[in-house]
Design a protein around this motif. Structure first.
Motif, short mmCIF file in Angstrom:
data_model
loop_
_atom_site.label_atom_id
_atom_site.label_comp_id
_atom_site.label_asym_id
_atom_site.label_seq_id
_atom_site.Cartn_x
_atom_site.Cartn_y
_atom_site.Cartn_z
N GLU A 1 13.86 58.30 34.36
CA GLU A 1 14.61 57.55 35.37
C GLU A 1 14.22 58.03 36.77
O GLU A 1 13.91 59.21 36.96
CB GLU A 1 16.12 57.73 35.16
CG GLU A 1 16.60 57.28 33.81
CD GLU A 1 16.45 55.78 33.55
OE1 GLU A 1 16.53 54.99 34.52
OE2 GLU A 1 16.23 55.40 32.39
N ILE A 2 14.27 57.13 37.73
CA ILE A 2 13.96 57.46 39.11
C ILE A 2 15.29 57.54 39.87
O ILE A 2 15.99 56.53 39.99
CB ILE A 2 13.02 56.41 39.74
CG1 ILE A 2 11.71 56.35 38.95
CG2 ILE A 2 12.77 56.74 41.22
CD1 ILE A 2 10.77 55.25 39.38
N PRO A 3 15.65 58.73 40.35
CA PRO A 3 16.92 58.87 41.06
C PRO A 3 17.01 57.92 42.25
O PRO A 3 16.03 57.70 42.97
CB PRO A 3 16.92 60.33 41.53
CG PRO A 3 15.94 61.02 40.64
CD PRO A 3 14.91 59.99 40.28
N LEU B 1 4.67 52.84 35.86
CA LEU B 1 5.87 52.47 36.60
C LEU B 1 6.37 51.15 36.03
O LEU B 1 5.58 50.23 35.78
CB LEU B 1 5.52 52.33 38.08
CG LEU B 1 6.66 52.10 39.06
CD1 LEU B 1 7.70 53.21 38.98
CD2 LEU B 1 6.09 52.00 40.48
N ALA B 2 7.69 51.04 35.81
CA ALA B 2 8.25 49.84 35.21
C ALA B 2 9.59 49.51 35.85
O ALA B 2 10.22 50.37 36.49
CB ALA B 2 8.43 50.05 33.70
N ILE B 3 10.00 48.26 35.67
CA ILE B 3 11.30 47.80 36.15
C ILE B 3 12.03 47.07 35.04
O ILE B 3 11.42 46.57 34.10
CB ILE B 3 11.17 46.86 37.37
CG1 ILE B 3 10.31 45.64 37.02
CG2 ILE B 3 10.67 47.60 38.60
CD1 ILE B 3 10.36 44.51 38.03
N GLY C 1 17.15 50.49 38.17
CA GLY C 1 16.27 49.50 37.56
C GLY C 1 14.80 49.90 37.52
O GLY C 1 13.99 49.20 36.93
N TRP C 2 14.44 51.00 38.16
CA TRP C 2 13.07 51.51 38.17
C TRP C 2 12.98 52.73 37.26
O TRP C 2 13.89 53.54 37.20
CB TRP C 2 12.67 51.96 39.58
CG TRP C 2 12.51 50.85 40.56
CD1 TRP C 2 13.51 50.23 41.24
CD2 TRP C 2 11.30 50.25 41.00
NE1 TRP C 2 12.98 49.27 42.07
CE2 TRP C 2 11.63 49.26 41.94
CE3 TRP C 2 9.96 50.44 40.67
CZ2 TRP C 2 10.67 48.48 42.57
CZ3 TRP C 2 9.00 49.67 41.30
CH2 TRP C 2 9.35 48.70 42.23
#
Length: 158
Positions: free
Chosen positions: A52-54, A73-75, A58-59
């Motif tokens: 997870e990206i803090p 990288l994903a969404i 959704g990213w």
């Protein structure tokens, strides 16, 4: 190394994954996904951990467990493209044992493109080849949609 479930204490011990991008990651089973056949162009990398990206709802990164250099990288496709409409082929639904659409997590792989003059960037998402994960079983597959209105470079930057 793989996650180990200790049935005597009902706890999951994390596994450590060495990565080029993030250093050493501690991951637990719930973060892992198995991508049947790997991602297009990367058939030998089928196991990924979600990172997870803090402060970026959704990213996320999909970090390969099999290749420390490989991360995507994903969404969340539906969060960024609410009208995204995809029809999954029956064979793909069966392959990941998807019983209901509520169990489906749909991710789009993202590319950041530098402008030709180096002054800016654009961000695109691959909606033609989404990654569909059965959230119940943690098994997924990259699906190439046929007869689709979407492309591999749908703009995310406005």
């Amino acid at each position: 190394m793989s996650p180990v479930h200790d049935t005597t204490t009902s706890s999951i011990r994390p596994m450590q994954i060495t990565t080029a991008r993030f250093g050493v990651l501690d991951a637990i089973e719930e973060q892992m996904v198995e991508i049947e056949g790997g991602l297009l162009g990367f058939p030998d990398a089928s196991r990924y951990v979600r990172v997870e990206i803090p402060d970026a709802h959704g990213w996320l990164w999909l970090q390969s467990v099999d290749d420390p250099e490989l991360a995507f990288l994903a969404i969340d496709a539906f969060l960024f493209f609410p009208s995204y409409d995809l029809e999954l082929p029956d064979a793909d639904v069966a392959a990941i044992e998807l019983e209901t659409s509520a169990d489906a997590e749909v991710l789009a792989l993202v590319t950041v493109h530098a402008s030709d003059d180096g002054a800016g960037q654009s961000i695109t998402a691959n909606l033609l080849g989404p990654l569909v994960i059965n959230d119940r079983t943690k098994v997924g597959r990259q699906v190439v949609l046929s007869n689709s209105q979407y492309s591999t470079r749908e703009s995310l930057s406005g």
